[in-house]
Scaffold this motif. Sequence first.
Motif, mmCIF file in Angstrom:
data_model
loop_
_atom_site.group_PDB
_atom_site.id
_atom_site.type_symbol
_atom_site.label_atom_id
_atom_site.label_comp_id
_atom_site.label_asym_id
_atom_site.label_seq_id
_atom_site.Cartn_x
_atom_site.Cartn_y
_atom_site.Cartn_z
ATOM 1 N N TYR A 197 0.836 -1.119 0.004
ATOM 2 C CA TYR A 197 -0.092 0.145 0.063
ATOM 3 C C TYR A 197 0.919 1.265 0.139
ATOM 4 O O TYR A 197 0.523 2.157 -0.684
ATOM 5 N N ASP A 198 1.893 1.267 0.998
ATOM 6 C CA ASP A 198 2.766 2.474 0.997
ATOM 7 C C ASP A 198 3.330 2.888 -0.354
ATOM 8 O O ASP A 198 3.468 3.832 -0.752
ATOM 9 N N TYR A 212 2.931 6.276 -5.624
ATOM 10 C CA TYR A 212 3.395 6.221 -6.985
ATOM 11 C C TYR A 212 2.202 6.228 -7.980
ATOM 12 O O TYR A 212 2.045 7.224 -8.711
ATOM 13 N N TRP A 213 1.162 5.584 -7.807
ATOM 14 C CA TRP A 213 -0.124 5.568 -8.460
ATOM 15 C C TRP A 213 -0.793 6.745 -8.546
ATOM 16 O O TRP A 213 -1.350 7.311 -9.755
ATOM 17 N N PRO A 214 -0.887 7.665 -7.523
ATOM 18 C CA PRO A 214 -1.760 8.890 -7.756
ATOM 19 C C PRO A 214 -1.048 9.872 -8.658
ATOM 20 O O PRO A 214 -1.754 10.782 -9.092
ATOM 21 N N GLY A 218 -0.694 -1.756 12.443
ATOM 22 C CA GLY A 218 -0.321 -0.596 12.557
ATOM 23 C C GLY A 218 -1.157 0.676 12.292
ATOM 24 O O GLY A 218 -2.439 0.206 12.287
ATOM 25 N N ARG A 219 -0.525 1.836 12.147
ATOM 26 C CA ARG A 219 -1.540 2.927 11.810
ATOM 27 C C ARG A 219 -1.021 3.454 10.633
ATOM 28 O O ARG A 219 -0.149 4.631 10.590
ATOM 29 N N PRO A 220 -1.223 2.815 9.360
ATOM 30 C CA PRO A 220 -0.550 3.459 7.932
ATOM 31 C C PRO A 220 -1.398 4.681 7.733
ATOM 32 O O PRO A 220 -2.470 5.419 8.173
ATOM 33 N N ASP A 221 -0.661 5.556 6.974
ATOM 34 C CA ASP A 221 -1.179 6.922 6.565
ATOM 35 C C ASP A 221 -2.050 6.522 5.236
ATOM 36 O O ASP A 221 -1.568 6.107 4.350
ATOM 37 N N LEU A 222 -3.096 6.823 5.532
ATOM 38 C CA LEU A 222 -4.331 6.438 4.489
ATOM 39 C C LEU A 222 -4.678 7.752 3.572
ATOM 40 O O LEU A 222 -5.942 7.897 3.308
#
Length: 214
Positions: A64-65, A70-72, A97-101
């Motif tokens: 995801y990170d 990349y894709w945006p 964990g607490r990913p940056d979403l």
Amino acid sequence: MGLIHIETFATLDLVGQAPGGPGEDPVGFPFGGWQAPLLDEVSGAQVGAAYEGTDALLLGRRTYDIFAAYWPHQEGGEDDGIATLFNRVPKYVASRGRPDLSWAGSVQLGPDLAGAVRELRDRHEHVRVVGSLNLVQSLLREKLYDRLDLWLHPIVLGVGKKLFDGGAVPTNLTLLAPPAAGPNGIVYLRYGLAGGVPATGDMSAPDRGAAGRG
């Protein structure tokens, strides 16, 4: 009920670690980006076709990170089709964990992976799992998937995380389409999860002995 599709790339010794580039998993793995020299138009078209109809992504934290960074920024470029798709559909992230979403449409799953996957099946028709090797192993181990698209690459690395590391359980699969090979030797295999566990037999039985001896 929808389908969970695992889309994965592996070597002949089933190493699936960091196929896209050295930055995917830079610690202690010397072959990051092993897929890039083997890519051809045939396998690229296969991957593009495999993503058609996707209405959600299910991703592990590391993948995801990488994708979110990349894709945006790729719409309007060479990978516009996949970029538009990935940016449009919901992204579900399996992480303790607490990913940056911050990537639009991203949601973190709760701690009950099996329950979350069942909810995704009810909510979406085609959920794709891309990369996310640790998550893939959890899905394989718990049989929380319906389709496995596997691109086998004609190299052996001898080191690295393997597709079934920690995720191998007795499982029957059905080949959904004939194997398809590209000019660089990548073989595309499409499997569906089947019921039961692998059967055993005796190749020395009278009705099989002649065939076994040629």
